[in-house]
Design a protein around this motif. Structure first.
Motif, PDB file in Angstrom:
ATOM      1  N   SER A  62       0.893  -1.273  -0.089  1.00  0.00           N
ATOM      2  CA  SER A  62      -0.319   0.103   0.074  1.00  0.00           C
ATOM      3  C   SER A  62       0.964   1.446  -0.342  1.00  0.00           C
ATOM      4  O   SER A  62       1.991   1.367   0.688  1.00  0.00           O
ATOM      5  CB  SER A  62      -1.076  -0.341   1.516  1.00  0.00           C
ATOM      6  OG  SER A  62      -0.363   0.204   2.428  1.00  0.00           O
ATOM      7  N   SER A  90       0.989  -0.345  -6.271  1.00  0.00           N
ATOM      8  CA  SER A  90       0.634  -1.238  -5.335  1.00  0.00           C
ATOM      9  C   SER A  90      -0.692  -2.508  -5.154  1.00  0.00           C
ATOM     10  O   SER A  90      -1.467  -2.744  -6.694  1.00  0.00           O
ATOM     11  CB  SER A  90      -0.284  -0.082  -3.962  1.00  0.00           C
ATOM     12  OG  SER A  90      -1.428   0.120  -4.627  1.00  0.00           O
ATOM     13  N   GLY A  92      -2.129  -4.278  -2.577  1.00  0.00           N
ATOM     14  CA  GLY A  92      -3.145  -3.691  -1.591  1.00  0.00           C
ATOM     15  C   GLY A  92      -2.976  -5.579  -0.955  1.00  0.00           C
ATOM     16  O   GLY A  92      -4.059  -5.953  -0.305  1.00  0.00           O
TER      17      GLY A  92
END
Length: 345
Positions: A62, A90, A92
């Motif tokens: 993140s 990113s 997650g």
């Protein structure tokens, strides 16, 4: 473009590439035509041809985490200082997405790919990551594992990590030196390459201070504020607000913040009733009440070192890229006011 400038197509290509000799007059004509036509160079085509600026990729879980942001900033600033573009991606926490991004960055011909942070590594994950690491190496690129160990010793990667277990050992030893013998580790994630070394450091510190496996207390599932709060709330509800432990080692600072919030709701004070320590040294650690004792990770320097070492290796200044190389950065405790002597009775 060539017609507007009144030069050959080859001359236009040489001027735009910037790495071939051309006359000042021809260059002026081409640049004037570029301005007049508002021409935009196709960066992807130049990258494929090997004539454009080189790109490095950094893949994080993140972008709003202090640790990941610090590493990404270090990668970006060091890459920019060395004439590279930096692409930040990113996933997650989705490991399938993480692996897909590694493959995509290979297809984009990134000079090297910096993969940041830990993961739960099962056999399928290890096999795919190993495959992609070999694919990057075969393409003249490199996979850099930043802030995490390599899943296997034969994976062709550059590892730039911090002494995760030593940091946990040191901060738990600090609690033990303050007199605590009932210490809870909060934030379990079985098989996770970041969490497991922290638990190992916790256990080693207990053992070195004469406390066997019976002294271990572990709870919670996951890191972060929400997990820390929920786990501590459940523990305190089950024991009527009177836990047996006198100190908490939270797996990260966010989990520590959540645990402290749950404790306050039960009227428990830090450190008068329960001492708390964390890990990461996020910006919030010094703003908690009381400020949190924690382990500092050199996130920014991890990012910079990843770029330095990868480029040095590519330039022939380091070990051969066909072998795995490991570089370890240190951690240290930041002492604040969340630790006191254990309560009596």
């Amino acid at each position: 473009m060539a017609g507007r400038a009144g030069v050959s197509v080859a001359t236009v290509s040489r001027v735009l590439a910037g790495n071939y000799p051309t006359s000042a007059a021809a260059r002026a004509k081409v640049l004037r035509a570029v301005k007049d036509l508002d021409y935009v160079i196709d960066g992807r085509a130049r990258a494929l041809a090997g004539t454009g600026p080189k790109t490095v990729a950094v893949i994080v879980s993140s972008v709003d985490s202090a640790f990941y942001a610090g590493v990404a900033q270090g990668v970006e600033q060091e890459a920019a200082a060395r004439g590279r573009l930096c692409m930040v991606c990113s996933h997650g926490g989705d490991e399938a997405r993480e692996l897909a991004l590694v493959q995509m960055m290979r297809e984009q011909r990134s000079e090297f790919v910096v993969l940041v942070g830990g993961a739960v590594e099962d056999e399928r994950y290890r096999a795919r990551l190993t495959e992609y690491a070999h694919g990057l190496a075969a393409a003249g690129s490199r996979l850099v594992l930043c802030g995490r160990p390599a899943p296997s010793p034969d994976m062709p990667v550059l590892v730039v990590e911090y002494d995760n277990e030593a940091g946990a050992y040191a901060v738990v030893s600090h609690l033990l030196a303050a007199g605590h013998r009932d210490i809870l580790y909060l934030g379990m994630m079985p098989g996770h390459s970041t969490v497991e070394p922290r638990i190992a450091g916790y256990r080693r510190a207990l053992a070195d201070h004469g406390l066997g496996p019976a002294a271990e207390r572990t709870a919670g599932q996951g890191l972060g504020r929400a997990h820390g709060y929920a786990a501590m709330r459940q523990i305190l509800d089950e024991c009527g607000g009177r836990p047996a432990f006198t100190a908490v080692f939270a797996g990260d600072d966010q989990a520590a913040a959540g645990a402290m919030a749950a404790m306050r709701e039960q009227g428990l004070r830090t450190p008068a009733d329960i001492s708390v320590v964390g890990y990461n040294n996020d910006g919030l650690a010094q703003d908690l009440n009381p400020p949190l004792t924690t382990v500092n990770i050199p996130a920014y320097e991890l990012g910079r070192e990843s770029v330095r070492l990868a480029l040095a290796e590519a330039a022939g200044e380091g070990p051969r890229s066909s072998a795995q190389q490991r570089h370890l950065l240190g951690t240290h405790i930041v002492l604040r006011e969340s630790v006191g002597r254990p309560r009596q009775g």
